[in-house]
Scaffold this active site. Structure first.
Site, mmCIF file in Angstrom:
data_model
loop_
_atom_site.group_PDB
_atom_site.id
_atom_site.type_symbol
_atom_site.label_atom_id
_atom_site.label_comp_id
_atom_site.label_asym_id
_atom_site.label_seq_id
_atom_site.Cartn_x
_atom_site.Cartn_y
_atom_site.Cartn_z
ATOM 1 N N HIS A 20 92.624 33.954 16.280
ATOM 2 C CA HIS A 20 91.310 33.474 15.587
ATOM 3 C C HIS A 20 90.554 34.448 14.176
ATOM 4 C CE1 HIS A 20 86.784 31.459 15.836
ATOM 5 N NE2 HIS A 20 87.883 30.645 15.936
ATOM 6 N N HIS A 41 86.399 29.758 6.390
ATOM 7 C CA HIS A 41 86.275 29.210 7.690
ATOM 8 C C HIS A 41 85.373 27.882 7.763
ATOM 9 C CE1 HIS A 41 83.801 28.008 11.165
ATOM 10 N NE2 HIS A 41 85.418 27.748 11.985
HETATM 11 CA CA CA Z 1 90.022 27.285 12.901
#
Ligand code: CA
Length: 329
Positions: A31, A73
């Protein structure tokens, strides 16, 4: 006794046939890279994730002013870069700095740091990489794919990419079709069919349906979800879902035992893979250990992959699991 054994065997065979996806080795998805150890979405964080046995490495994508797909992000730059001190006059009326207001060349001059809380100025995860140490930069989608494909060539491995199209409706308000640009870049790097080593994810239900039904994209699509949705509807266009872990382990009962929803079972019944987000060994739900969460997700409800800030810990768990339960394919 014999009859009972046969019944058990029959049930387990039926169970096995009805959940083929659950029989394959679950995927370890890094991630934002190995972001527990290095600032998120930097190339060093991706290289580290690569070396931590990630099967896929995630890219969140937004656009710059000159339409470069940028790996970050948020649509904002200020939580992970020094943009506020470098370009103080470039904030919008809301006080925020948007990637779409800067060219890629300008963004390349910014230093990247661990994610901070804008109100306190402190690190969101205080135990992670120190603030304002060493030097990190943001990268384009193309630069990151070249890193991963380059490592695939030099190591002989075949690690996949897992891009997320961020806020397509907001980009459209800025006059930009982020999806068209991302799909073009992916095609240029050879990602075009369901057989390619890629999942494409998005929270926007309408956009993911557009990608499938209007743009006729053949890539495996993952519908990210954060609340209730119609599983059967999503199964009509997506390969899988990415729910929050909180939608699977919804809390604990008065005895402190985890409460587990039927979401994974319902999704599997419709043929959808389930890749929940986000495993964080340094930010666990109350009363839960890292091992307990992984045991519930991988062994009890049998998810098909996990988004992990700690690809080393999730990867190690999967290695031990595969020794216990040999892969069948
Ligand atoms: Ca993402």
């Amino acid at each position: 006794m014999k009859k009972l054994c046969l019944t058990v065997l029959a049930i387990s065979l039926i169970g096995g046939l009805s959940s083929i996806s659950a029989m394959e080795k679950p995927l370890n998805i890094a991630h934002r890279g190995a972001c527990a150890y290095l600032p998120e979405h930097t190339l060093p964080a991706k290289a580290l994730a690569y070396n931590m046995d990630a099967d896929y490495i995630e890219q969140d994508v937004v656009l710059t002013a000159d339409d470069v797909p940028l790996i970050i992000h948020d649509i904002h730059l200020d939580t992970v870069t020094d943009v506020a001190s470098r370009f103080p006059e470039r904030k919008r009326a809301d006080g925020r700095y948007y990637a779409v207001d800067f060219t890629f060349a300008e963004i390349k001059t910014l230093k990247v740091n661990e994610r901070i809380d804008l109100e306190t100025g402190k690190a969101v995860f205080p135990g992670r990489f120190p603030l304002a140490k060493s030097e990190f930069r943001l990268a384009s989608l193309g630069e990151e794919i070249e890193l991963i494909q380059g490592l695939n060539k030099s190591t002989g491995r075949d690690i996949g990419i897992y891009p997320e199209i961020k806020e397509p409706a907001w980009h459209r308000e800025q006059g930009k079709d982020i999806t068209a640009i991302v799909l073009k870049t992916l095609a240029e790097y050879g990602y075009q069919t369901a057989a390619d080593k890629i999942f494409l994810q998005c929270f926007d239900f309408a956009e993911l349906q557009r990608i499938k039904n209007e743009l006729h994209c053949e890539l495996k699509l993952i519908q990210l979800v954060e609340e209730d949705f119609v599983v059967e509807k999503v199964a009509s266009y997506a390969f899988g879902i990415g729910p929050s872990i909180r939608q699977i382990i919804t809390g604990t009962d008065p005895e402190g035992q985890p409460i587990i929803s039927d979401l994974v079972a319902r999704a599997h019944k419709c043929g959808l893979q389930v890749h929940p987000y986000t495993f964080r060994a340094d930010s666990l739900p109350p009363g839960m250990s890292a091992d307990k969460i992984l045991q519930i997700l991988f062994e009890e409800v049998q998810i098909d992959g996990i988004f992990s800030d700690f690809p080393d810990i999730s990867g190690q768990y999967l290695k031990i699991l595969s020794l216990k339960k040999p892969e069948k394919n």
